[in-house]
Design an enzyme around this catalytic site. Structure first.
Site, short mmCIF file in Angstrom:
data_model
loop_
_atom_site.label_atom_id
_atom_site.label_comp_id
_atom_site.label_asym_id
_atom_site.label_seq_id
_atom_site.Cartn_x
_atom_site.Cartn_y
_atom_site.Cartn_z
N LYS A 110 -5.07 -5.60 -0.26
CA LYS A 110 -5.87 -6.48 0.60
C LYS A 110 -5.26 -7.59 1.27
CE LYS A 110 -8.63 -10.65 -0.21
NZ LYS A 110 -7.87 -11.76 -0.63
N ASN A 111 -4.15 -8.32 0.51
CA ASN A 111 -3.59 -9.59 1.12
C ASN A 111 -2.56 -9.33 2.36
OD1 ASN A 111 -5.38 -11.28 0.11
ND2 ASN A 111 -3.88 -11.85 -1.59
N ARG B 13 -10.92 -16.47 4.39
CA ARG B 13 -9.91 -17.56 4.50
C ARG B 13 -8.66 -17.03 5.29
NH1 ARG B 13 -8.41 -22.58 3.40
NH2 ARG B 13 -6.31 -22.69 3.19
N CYS C 3 -12.41 -18.24 -0.83
CA CYS C 3 -12.56 -18.55 -2.27
C CYS C 3 -12.35 -19.83 -2.74
CB CYS C 3 -11.76 -17.77 -3.13
SG CYS C 3 -12.23 -16.12 -3.36
N ARG D 60 -7.58 -26.55 -0.16
CA ARG D 60 -6.79 -25.40 0.57
C ARG D 60 -6.34 -25.90 1.80
NH1 ARG D 60 -9.10 -19.56 -0.83
NH2 ARG D 60 -6.89 -19.04 -0.25
N GLN E 7 0.94 -27.10 6.37
CA GLN E 7 2.22 -26.30 6.65
C GLN E 7 2.15 -25.12 7.54
OE1 GLN E 7 4.97 -27.44 5.00
NE2 GLN E 7 3.48 -28.71 4.25
N ASP F 50 -3.31 -14.74 -8.61
CA ASP F 50 -4.30 -13.93 -8.40
C ASP F 50 -4.60 -13.05 -9.79
OD1 ASP F 50 -4.90 -15.23 -6.02
OD2 ASP F 50 -3.87 -13.56 -4.83
N ARG G 7 -15.19 -8.21 -1.57
CA ARG G 7 -14.43 -8.83 -0.66
C ARG G 7 -13.03 -8.25 -0.72
NH1 ARG G 7 -13.08 -14.61 -0.78
NH2 ARG G 7 -11.61 -13.59 0.50
C1 EPZ Z 1 -2.86 -16.45 -0.67
O1 EPZ Z 1 -3.62 -17.69 -0.14
C2 EPZ Z 1 -3.78 -15.58 -0.97
N1 EPZ Z 1 -4.82 -15.28 0.01
C3 EPZ Z 1 -4.37 -16.01 -2.33
O2 EPZ Z 1 -5.21 -14.91 -2.86
C4 EPZ Z 1 -3.41 -16.31 -3.18
O3 EPZ Z 1 -4.11 -17.17 -4.30
C5 EPZ Z 1 -2.23 -17.32 -2.69
O4 EPZ Z 1 -1.77 -16.88 -1.32
C6 EPZ Z 1 -1.14 -17.52 -3.67
O5 EPZ Z 1 -0.45 -16.38 -3.78
C7 EPZ Z 1 -4.41 -14.63 0.77
O6 EPZ Z 1 -3.44 -13.80 1.10
C8 EPZ Z 1 -5.50 -14.01 1.99
P1 EPZ Z 1 -0.72 -20.40 -0.33
P2 EPZ Z 1 -2.76 -18.97 0.58
O7 EPZ Z 1 -0.95 -21.10 0.97
O8 EPZ Z 1 -1.98 -18.40 1.52
C9 EPZ Z 1 -0.75 -25.10 -1.06
C10 EPZ Z 1 -6.84 -13.62 -3.40
O9 EPZ Z 1 -7.74 -13.82 -4.82
N2 EPZ Z 1 -0.76 -25.28 0.39
O10 EPZ Z 1 0.36 -19.67 -1.04
O11 EPZ Z 1 -4.03 -19.62 1.27
C11 EPZ Z 1 -2.10 -24.62 -1.56
O12 EPZ Z 1 -3.00 -25.70 -1.55
C12 EPZ Z 1 -6.47 -14.87 -2.67
O13 EPZ Z 1 -6.69 -12.51 -3.19
C13 EPZ Z 1 -0.51 -26.59 1.00
O14 EPZ Z 1 -0.20 -27.65 0.34
O15 EPZ Z 1 -2.09 -19.73 -0.35
C14 EPZ Z 1 -1.70 -23.84 -2.75
O16 EPZ Z 1 -1.50 -25.09 -3.89
C15 EPZ Z 1 -7.25 -15.99 -3.11
N3 EPZ Z 1 -0.45 -26.57 2.38
C16 EPZ Z 1 -0.19 -23.56 -2.65
O17 EPZ Z 1 0.32 -24.15 -1.52
C17 EPZ Z 1 -0.47 -25.55 3.19
O18 EPZ Z 1 -0.25 -25.74 4.44
C18 EPZ Z 1 -0.04 -22.05 -2.34
O19 EPZ Z 1 -1.06 -21.75 -1.45
C19 EPZ Z 1 -0.56 -24.34 2.78
C20 EPZ Z 1 -0.84 -24.01 1.23
#
Ligand code: EPZ
Length: 432
Positions: free
Chosen positions: A22-23, A93, A117, A122, A126, A308, A400
């Site tokens: 999915k991702n 998302r 979600c 979120r 970055q 996840d 989803r």
């Molecule tokens: C991806 O979300 C996945 N979603 C999420 O999976 C997964 O939980 C997550 O990566 C972590 O592995 C998709 O790929 C669509 P991140 P993402 O940016 O990219 C902080 C599922 O269940 N952060 O790696 O949104 C953030 O707050 C979904 O399949 C910032 O501070 O996650 C978090 O604490 C849900 N600033 C950490 O980084 C930013 O600009 C990791 O988030 C971006 C993120």
């Protein structure tokens, strides 16, 4: 709306085949917008997030031709808009990938702030920082509007250092940089399998990306991406979810079409808990016959234990002997499902990002809710192991991200069925 009705306490036996990730799919499909040609994408999971993305691409002028259940052809030669409609984008998302893809190819993008979600703040700071480094002007409100400042509308390669390890920001900046002038480096990049998959997809269309899968990615901008064919990797989290299902219920599953390396962090934890896991080529044999042992787990970016899989492993721990502990180090509010597990009898205390789990002998069926995608998957795992009947509502979250979860589980002996209930009975709007 649908509910799942599960009569639990039945071990699972048989084979399950894992679908496309999915991702990876939710990034690769928007990335197809960057291709000035036709790309064929295979091993696409049949899930609602993917269907929604196809609608968004269609609205922007891409032609999406379904070839079979798991393959499409996307023709992005005649895109006429860089502003997808608010209503579609808000439901998913991963729509933030539209920003990197459209900005990279057309020098502009206007995309609603993404939904998805809800398990804590979120931010996308970055992502924005990366776009700005490549020469975009970015304004944020209900919409994110990004415009390349250069006269020819192209971004300009630059070094980008990520302050946090972010999957989304790494992939989004990688997309934006692919068609930029010159070289971009992304330092402190995330290393998840789907990052490598997106880079492989883009490279197979003509991009020049090196180092994906390490924390330092180098992208040499190219003039255009041509068409091609690409096959998406199998879903690490779907496979992990079936591993936890057999750990919770007992029995034996052959989990087919996996990449063993991607499963190591999950296999290691389950083996520590007394589950037998054997790797046979691209298949895992997973068996649980004895009692489950307590364990500790802390979620981390890849190759650490994936956030996840956190709700699913916590569900297994709730059935293990002794006291287990889960630390959620990625998201700040990913324990909302614990209240639902308690309805089944789980003994879990949450303090901030730590859950302390006292194992119980068994869950007892009750009405529960899926409060997000992976939480929903964990509810199914719990219900399969529970004595009696469990009704799971809000399963649109599960749909989803899991292809035919109910069908795949029924094929390995689970007593689970879908019933339709009128929306008003659930007292909740469809958030998607
Ligand atoms: C991806 O979300 C996945 N979603 C999420 O999976 C997964 O939980 C997550 O990566 C972590 O592995 C998709 O790929 C669509 P991140 P993402 O940016 O990219 C902080 C599922 O269940 N952060 O790696 O949104 C953030 O707050 C979904 O399949 C910032 O501070 O996650 C978090 O604490 C849900 N600033 C950490 O980084 C930013 O600009 C990791 O988030 C971006 C993120």
């Amino acid at each position: 709306m649908n509910q799942y009705i599960v009569n639990g306490n039945r071990p699972l036996f048989g084979e399950v085949t894992i679908s496309g990730a999915k991702n990876a799919a939710v990034a690769i499909i928007p990335a197809a917008l960057m291709v000035d040609g036709i790309c064929r994408i295979e091993n696409i999971p049949q899930i609602s997030d993917v269907t929604l993305l196809f609608s968004i691409l269609d609205e922007l002028g891409a032609k999406v031709r379904v070839l079979n259940q798991h393959a499409v052809e996307i023709d992005s030669r005649h895109i006429h808009s860089t502003k997808p409609s608010f209503d579609l984008v808000r439901k998913i998302r991963a729509s933030y990938y539209l920003i990197g893809a459209l900005l990279g190819r057309f020098g502009q993008a206007t995309v609603a702030m993404p939904g998805g979600c809800n398990f804590g703040v979120r931010p996308i700071d970055q992502h924005v920082k990366g776009f700005k480094a490549l020469g975009a002007e970015v304004t944020e409100g209900n919409f994110v509007e990004a415009v390349a400042k250069s006269e020819n509308g192209r971004l300009v390669g630059a070094p980008v250092y990520m302050d946090v390890v972010s999957v989304g920001a790494t992939m989004n900046v990688m997309m934006a940089a692919v068609l930029a002038e010159g070289i971009t480096t992304i330092e402190n990049a995330a290393k998840e399998p789907h990052i490598v998959d997106l880079a492989n997809f883009l490279n197979s269309m003509g991009a020049d990306i090196k180092g994906a899968g390490t924390d330092s990615i180098k992208i040499r901008g190219v003039e255009r991406l041509n068409g091609g064919t690409y096959c998406i990797i199998p879903d690490q989290i779907e496979a992990g979810t079936y591993m936890t299902a057999v750990a919770a219920t007992g029995g034996q599953l052959l989990i087919k079409n996996i990449i063993p390396k991607h499963m190591e962090c999950i296999s290691a934890k389950l083996m520590e808990m007394g589950v037998y896991v054997e790797e046979i080529d691209d298949t895992l044999l997973v068996r649980r016959s004895g009692p489950l042992q307590r364990a500790k787990v802390k979620t981390q970016p890849y190759p650490g234990f994936p956030t996840d899989m956190q709700p699913q492993i916590a569900t297994v721990m709730a059935l293990a002997e002794g006291t287990s502990m889960v630390t959620e180090a990625v998201w700040n509010n990913r324990f909302r499902y614990v209240d639902e597990l308690r309805r089944l009898g789980a003994n879990i205390q949450v303090d901030g990002r730590v859950a302390v789990i006292e194992g119980i002998d068994h869950f007892t069926g009750a009405p529960i809710e899926a409060c997000d995608l992976r939480a929903g998957a964990a509810m199914v795992v719990a219900a399969l192991a529970a004595h009696g009947t469990t009704e799971i509502s809000h399963v649109q979250y599960i749909e989803r991200g899991y292809e035919d979860l109910v069908g795949k589980l029924r094929a390995v002996g689970a007593d689970i069925r879908i019933v339709e209930v009128p929306d008003e009975d659930l007292g909740m709007e469809n958030i998607g």
